[in-house]
Design an enzyme around this catalytic site. Sequence first.
Site, PDB file in Angstrom:
ATOM      1  N   HIS A  91      74.231 -27.375 -15.844  1.00 33.56           N
ATOM      2  CA  HIS A  91      72.954 -26.903 -16.380  1.00 33.56           C
ATOM      3  C   HIS A  91      71.859 -27.046 -15.334  1.00 33.56           C
ATOM      4  CE1 HIS A  91      69.039 -27.853 -18.509  1.00 33.56           C
ATOM      5  NE2 HIS A  91      69.298 -26.616 -18.906  1.00 33.56           N
ATOM      6  N   SER A  92      71.100 -25.987 -15.121  1.00 34.01           N
ATOM      7  CA  SER A  92      69.927 -26.027 -14.253  1.00 34.01           C
ATOM      8  C   SER A  92      70.309 -26.530 -12.859  1.00 34.01           C
ATOM      9  CB  SER A  92      68.838 -26.887 -14.908  1.00 34.01           C
ATOM     10  OG  SER A  92      67.583 -26.661 -14.311  1.00 34.01           O
ATOM     11  N   PHE A  93      69.736 -27.644 -12.400  1.00 32.27           N
ATOM     12  CA  PHE A  93      70.076 -28.181 -11.086  1.00 32.27           C
ATOM     13  C   PHE A  93      71.555 -28.544 -11.007  1.00 32.27           C
ATOM     14  CE2 PHE A  93      70.075 -31.023  -7.458  1.00 32.27           C
ATOM     15  CZ  PHE A  93      69.093 -30.488  -6.627  1.00 32.27           C
ATOM     16  N   HIS A 233      65.224 -23.444 -22.115  1.00 31.74           N
ATOM     17  CA  HIS A 233      66.007 -23.865 -20.955  1.00 31.74           C
ATOM     18  C   HIS A 233      66.972 -25.010 -21.281  1.00 31.74           C
ATOM     19  CE1 HIS A 233      66.970 -24.535 -16.789  1.00 31.74           C
ATOM     20  NE2 HIS A 233      66.413 -25.730 -16.771  1.00 31.74           N
TER      21      HIS A 233
END
Length: 252
Positions: A91-93, A233
Site C-alpha cells: 500500500h502506498s509507499f 487512500h
Amino acid sequence: MATPDNLIDATTPRGDTTYVLVHGAWHGGWCWNAVARILRAHGHQVFTPTLSGLGERSHLLSKAIDLGVFIQDVVNVLEYEDLTGVVLVGHSFGGLPITGAADRVPQRIRQLVFLDAVVLEHGQTAFSRLAPGIVAQRIGQSNESSGGLSIPVPPASAFGVFEAAQVALLERNCTPHPLKTFDDPIALNGPVGGTIPKVYIQCVDPVYEPLQASRDFVHAQKDWAWDEIKTGHDAMISAPEALAAKLLGYAS
C-alpha cells in the site's frame, strides 16, 4: 494496460493462499488488522510485517534506515517463513519494498498487488515521483521536527480517512517516517515486477493526488491489470471489507 484476466484465475484450485500485506509511510502492520481477520476467516495465511523504524518498531528509527532496509524487511519475511506462492500486497509507499522483494526473490511470489501505491523504476526515488512543492514541504517538516531524521505524520484527512473512530486509530498508531527512504534510489535488476502478474488498485473516493505520476506509469504498461476501489487512500482502514473482497479474488 492488461485486462483483469491477467490476474490469478479465482476459479483455479490452488489451496490456501498466503498473503503478505505491506503498509505504507507512517503506518505499521497494525493497519491491516481488519483485512487480515477477514482473509484468515476464509482459511488463508496472512503476514503483516512492520517496516523498520515504524509502528511497534519505531524505537529503531535512525538515519541508517534506507529503502534497502525496507526491502530486506520484506525479503526476510518471505525467506525466514519459507513462503511461496505469495500474494504480495503493497500500500502506498509499500509499493517500493514489494517491488524490491519481487526483484530479489521472484520465485516466492505469484501475484503483486499495488494498492494506491508508489511505483518506481531502477534508479528512481520516491521524491522523484512527487511534485517539487510536496518534496520541499516534507523536507522542511523533517528538518524542523527531527533534524532531518523523519517526516512527521500528516493528518488523517490526507489519507482519505474522516470517520471519527478511524481517525482516532490513525492518530494513535501512526509514527514519523524515515526521511532517507524517500530520497534513496531503488536498485532493480529488471523491469518492475518482472514477469509476475501485477495489478494496480486505485482508491478513487477521494483520489490521492501525490500518486499521479505512478498511475501514469502503470497506464503506459501493457502487462499490468487495473482495478479501482471506491474509498480513500487508506482503503484497509476505511473499507476493509471491500478491499478484502478484492484480495480474496486472487485466492483459490
